[in-house]
Design a protein around this motif. Structure first.
Motif, mmCIF file in Angstrom:
data_model
loop_
_atom_site.group_PDB
_atom_site.id
_atom_site.type_symbol
_atom_site.label_atom_id
_atom_site.label_comp_id
_atom_site.label_asym_id
_atom_site.label_seq_id
_atom_site.Cartn_x
_atom_site.Cartn_y
_atom_site.Cartn_z
ATOM 1 N N VAL A 154 -33.851 -39.663 44.516
ATOM 2 C CA VAL A 154 -34.323 -40.263 45.852
ATOM 3 C C VAL A 154 -34.897 -39.097 46.860
ATOM 4 C CG1 VAL A 154 -33.250 -41.528 47.557
ATOM 5 C CG2 VAL A 154 -32.861 -42.288 45.327
ATOM 6 N N THR A 155 -33.979 -38.149 46.806
ATOM 7 C CA THR A 155 -34.344 -37.192 47.632
ATOM 8 C C THR A 155 -35.830 -36.520 47.530
ATOM 9 O OG1 THR A 155 -32.270 -36.298 47.596
ATOM 10 C CG2 THR A 155 -33.882 -34.852 48.565
ATOM 11 N N PHE A 156 -36.250 -36.469 46.070
ATOM 12 C CA PHE A 156 -37.601 -36.010 45.782
ATOM 13 C C PHE A 156 -38.795 -36.931 46.487
ATOM 14 C CE2 PHE A 156 -35.468 -34.288 41.935
ATOM 15 C CZ PHE A 156 -34.871 -33.172 42.805
ATOM 16 N N VAL A 157 -38.442 -38.311 46.267
ATOM 17 C CA VAL A 157 -39.235 -39.464 46.846
ATOM 18 C C VAL A 157 -39.274 -39.149 48.350
ATOM 19 C CG1 VAL A 157 -39.875 -41.717 46.787
ATOM 20 C CG2 VAL A 157 -39.127 -40.613 44.938
ATOM 21 N N ILE A 158 -38.362 -39.037 49.132
ATOM 22 C CA ILE A 158 -38.234 -38.968 50.521
ATOM 23 C C ILE A 158 -39.234 -37.839 50.943
ATOM 24 C CG2 ILE A 158 -36.656 -38.372 52.648
ATOM 25 C CD1 ILE A 158 -34.376 -39.834 51.153
ATOM 26 N N VAL A 159 -38.856 -36.693 49.959
ATOM 27 C CA VAL A 159 -39.754 -35.346 50.515
ATOM 28 C C VAL A 159 -41.043 -35.915 50.582
ATOM 29 C CG1 VAL A 159 -40.185 -33.173 49.920
ATOM 30 C CG2 VAL A 159 -37.809 -33.827 49.995
ATOM 31 N N ILE A 160 -41.526 -36.345 49.378
ATOM 32 C CA ILE A 160 -42.940 -36.823 49.272
ATOM 33 C C ILE A 160 -43.605 -37.667 50.249
ATOM 34 C CG2 ILE A 160 -44.703 -38.168 47.888
ATOM 35 C CD1 ILE A 160 -42.905 -37.453 45.567
ATOM 36 N N GLY A 161 -42.578 -38.794 50.752
ATOM 37 C CA GLY A 161 -43.161 -39.421 51.872
ATOM 38 C C GLY A 161 -43.138 -38.842 53.145
ATOM 39 N N ASP A 162 -42.221 -37.695 53.272
ATOM 40 C CA ASP A 162 -42.432 -36.966 54.608
ATOM 41 C C ASP A 162 -43.560 -36.306 54.743
ATOM 42 O OD1 ASP A 162 -39.815 -37.968 55.250
ATOM 43 O OD2 ASP A 162 -38.826 -36.130 54.627
ATOM 44 N N ARG A 184 -46.084 -45.196 54.547
ATOM 45 C CA ARG A 184 -45.189 -44.632 53.341
ATOM 46 C C ARG A 184 -44.953 -45.567 52.132
ATOM 47 N NH1 ARG A 184 -39.970 -41.148 53.989
ATOM 48 N NH2 ARG A 184 -41.122 -39.932 55.547
ATOM 49 N N GLU A 185 -44.903 -46.869 52.718
ATOM 50 C CA GLU A 185 -44.547 -47.717 51.517
ATOM 51 C C GLU A 185 -45.685 -47.885 50.613
ATOM 52 O OE1 GLU A 185 -44.325 -48.477 54.731
ATOM 53 O OE2 GLU A 185 -42.311 -49.131 55.107
ATOM 54 N N LEU A 392 -37.088 -45.487 50.422
ATOM 55 C CA LEU A 392 -37.758 -46.162 51.406
ATOM 56 C C LEU A 392 -36.839 -46.551 52.718
ATOM 57 C CD1 LEU A 392 -40.611 -48.141 50.099
ATOM 58 C CD2 LEU A 392 -40.655 -45.963 50.897
ATOM 59 N N LEU A 393 -35.575 -46.731 52.207
ATOM 60 C CA LEU A 393 -34.478 -47.087 53.101
ATOM 61 C C LEU A 393 -33.587 -46.072 53.886
ATOM 62 C CD1 LEU A 393 -33.184 -49.928 50.925
ATOM 63 C CD2 LEU A 393 -34.847 -50.030 52.893
ATOM 64 N N THR A 399 -29.015 -36.289 54.840
ATOM 65 C CA THR A 399 -28.068 -37.238 54.521
ATOM 66 C C THR A 399 -27.780 -37.187 53.145
ATOM 67 O OG1 THR A 399 -28.848 -38.635 56.344
ATOM 68 C CG2 THR A 399 -27.316 -39.704 54.715
ATOM 69 N N VAL A 400 -28.731 -37.243 52.253
ATOM 70 C CA VAL A 400 -28.389 -37.102 50.913
ATOM 71 C C VAL A 400 -27.706 -35.953 50.324
ATOM 72 C CG1 VAL A 400 -29.627 -37.807 48.328
ATOM 73 C CG2 VAL A 400 -30.269 -38.792 50.591
ATOM 74 N N ILE A 401 -28.320 -34.685 50.882
ATOM 75 C CA ILE A 401 -27.852 -33.472 50.191
ATOM 76 C C ILE A 401 -26.390 -33.122 50.518
ATOM 77 C CG2 ILE A 401 -28.110 -30.938 50.670
ATOM 78 C CD1 ILE A 401 -31.041 -31.496 50.803
ATOM 79 N N GLU A 402 -25.801 -33.698 51.861
ATOM 80 C CA GLU A 402 -24.545 -33.586 51.982
ATOM 81 C C GLU A 402 -23.663 -34.130 51.187
ATOM 82 O OE1 GLU A 402 -22.801 -32.522 54.956
ATOM 83 O OE2 GLU A 402 -24.498 -31.311 55.083
ATOM 84 N N PHE A 403 -24.047 -35.230 50.556
ATOM 85 C CA PHE A 403 -22.948 -35.891 49.520
ATOM 86 C C PHE A 403 -23.343 -35.473 48.126
ATOM 87 C CE2 PHE A 403 -22.663 -38.645 52.981
ATOM 88 C CZ PHE A 403 -21.221 -39.090 53.116
ATOM 89 N N MET A 404 -24.645 -35.060 47.882
ATOM 90 C CA MET A 404 -24.969 -34.784 46.625
ATOM 91 C C MET A 404 -24.568 -33.188 46.129
ATOM 92 S SD MET A 404 -26.317 -37.298 45.397
ATOM 93 C CE MET A 404 -26.903 -36.501 43.786
ATOM 94 N N GLY A 405 -24.319 -32.383 47.331
ATOM 95 C CA GLY A 405 -23.966 -30.994 47.132
ATOM 96 C C GLY A 405 -22.401 -31.097 46.555
#
Length: 478
Positions: A154-162, A184-185, A392-393, A399-405
């Motif tokens: 999910v993080t990778f796709v967010i980065v692609i969208g950014d 982005r969609e 996309l949400l 936000t993701v890295i905080e919990f994934m770490g």
């Protein structure tokens, strides 16, 4: 067959029998149940497999190609968040010191996983856990791998969208998202379907070694860009810290480091594909990969933090002027990198889901392979679709890295520590040798470090989320 060949064969068989009778546990041993034969072949590899290897072509991955795969997994989206983590931890010096200590532990954990995987010739992370602790623990490990791998994708796709948003905004203005084909969609879904999806179905992970090498080169350009912009860029810098505000701030860099260097789930499949599958050979792979990653992370993150200071955002590339051609190329290179790392993480998650499904359904071993291809395609498609939808949400990678770490600490420290502890006690229950005592102490240390990091980072993330502290980012036009 000549007399010499017959005598060699007899000698080899005698060696196998002696090893089996003296050194190997019985088939009833729960640690090595149904797997002792694989260990006997491993222990006698140098003596009894020489003739076989000369008669059959060796296949697999070289140690340096494996290094590229490890680097591709470890050197990824975490780089974007490192400069902000440096700011929150109290500056460059503090963050690099914490990073160096953790990387040393991570290297030992990678070697531990390789050592434990050789006991039963395990090919995946969850197989290592199963061979030592049984099916129940394996299922727990598989569930955690699925959660972490999915969050990473999910993080990778967010980065692609950014990166798409940044490029299109600089080329067509801030109203670019008014056109459906630039939103982005559409851009994320279309590009990911064309590039990522075809790489999501390979049966073996070494198929991805070519795309991994390309991904490493793309990320090295991003590192170069951050260094270049520090020297020639004309950006307003905020406050640059030289020490943490309070000493506990040093722990705020840990989740980013754990997420950034998390390649342990992929390390076992990569190790299993080595042409020379030995811990000593894998040591070269690990040292080269971790050294390059630490150099890239430290230099690039320091340059990025010193460029913007307290103004740094969770995705540092968003802070640069995207109209600059060099920055534009860097943004494109980062997007390419995310396309290459996604399939590697998906592979680990896909195998974990498949193993869990086979165990829960109780599918007999003789028919597991019959439906393997069908399950592989269904799991990959489902994983890909769900990760695209969720990306996309979710607003940003911080936000993701905080919990994934926090979850990464479990794979980096906790499971390797547990495996090393159990294996050492099985081999030497009385701890008669100094090596056994040292390994047990080190295993307990890894376990303690991983447990502390997991709970500490998780509590920090929850407190920050509950208190409404937002991780800084540049707002999107859309």
């Amino acid at each position: 067959m000549s007399v010499r060949d017959k005598s060699s064969e007899v000698e080899c068989n005698i060696g196998l029998n002696i090893t089996s009778n003296i050194f190997l546990p019985k088939e009833t041993d729960p640690l090595l149940k149904k797997h002792s034969l694989g260990l006997s072949y491993d222990l006698n590899k140098n003596r009894c497999e020489t003739k076989v290897q000369t008669q059959t072509e060796k296949s697999g991955t070289s140690w340096y190609a494996a290094s590229m795969m490890v680097i591709n997994v470890a050197l990824g989206a975490g780089l974007l968040n490192f400069p902000q983590a440096y700011d929150r931890a109290g500056g460059v010096f503090v963050a690099i010191c914490v990073q160096a200590v953790l990387v040393a532990f991570m290297i030992s954990a990678l070697l531990t996983l390789a050592y434990c995987s050789d006991i039963n010739r395990s090919n995946t992370y969850q197989e290592v856990v199963r061979s030592i602790f049984g099916e129940t623990t394996r299922r727990l490990c598989s569930v955690l791998i699925i959660f972490f791998g999915f969050g990473a994708c999910v993080t990778f796709v967010i980065v692609i969208g950014d990166q798409f948003d940044t490029v299109l905004s600089s080329l067509y203005g801030r109203n670019f998202c008014h056109f459906w084909y630039m939103r982005r969609e559409f851009t994320v879904v279309a590009s990911s379907t064309c590039i990522i999806l075809p790489l999501a179905f390979p049966k073996r992970i070494d198929f991805l070694k070519y795309s991994s090498s390309f991904g490493v080169l793309a990320m090295l350009y991003v590192v170069f860009l951050m260094i270049y912009e520090y020297f020639v860029g004309n950006y307003a810098s905020g406050l640059v810290k030289t020490s943490p505000t309070v000493w506990t701030d040093i722990f705020q860099v840990i989740p980013t480091i754990c997420f950034g260097y998390q390649c342990h789930m992929s390390s076992v499949p990569i190790y299993s594909c080595l042409t020379d599958r030995r811990v000593s050979s894998f040591l070269r792979t690990v040292l080269v990969a971790m050294s390059m990653c630490m150099l890239a992370y430290s230099v690039a993150s320091s340059a990025g933090y010193l460029t913007f200071g307290s103004h740094v955002t969770s995705d540092i590339l968003e802070s640069y002027d995207a109209k600059d051609p060099l920055v534009m190329i860097g943004i494109t290179a980062l997007g390419v990198k995310m396309y290459t790392i996604y399939p590697v993480v998906l592979f680990c998650g896909r195998t974990a889901i498949d193993d869990l499904y086979v165990q829960v359904r109780g599918i007999p071993p003789d028919i597991v392979l019959e439906g393997e291809r069908y399950r592989r395609i269904i799991i990959a498609l489902s994983w890909f679709t769900c990760s695209l939808t969720l990306s996309l949400l979710i607003p940003n990678i911080g936000t993701v890295i905080e919990f994934m770490g926090s979850l990464a600490a479990v794979f980096i420290f906790v499971f390797p520590g547990l495996c090393l502890f159990k294996v050492t006690l099985k081999k030497d229950p009385d701890l008669s040798y100094f090596k056994s005592k040292f390994l047990v102490i080190w295993a307990v240390f890894l376990l303690a470090v991983g447990t502390c990091i997991f709970f500490l980072v998780l509590m920090q993330a929850l407190i920050r989320d509950i208190s409404g502290q937002v991780i800084t980012r540049k707002p999107h036009s859309c």
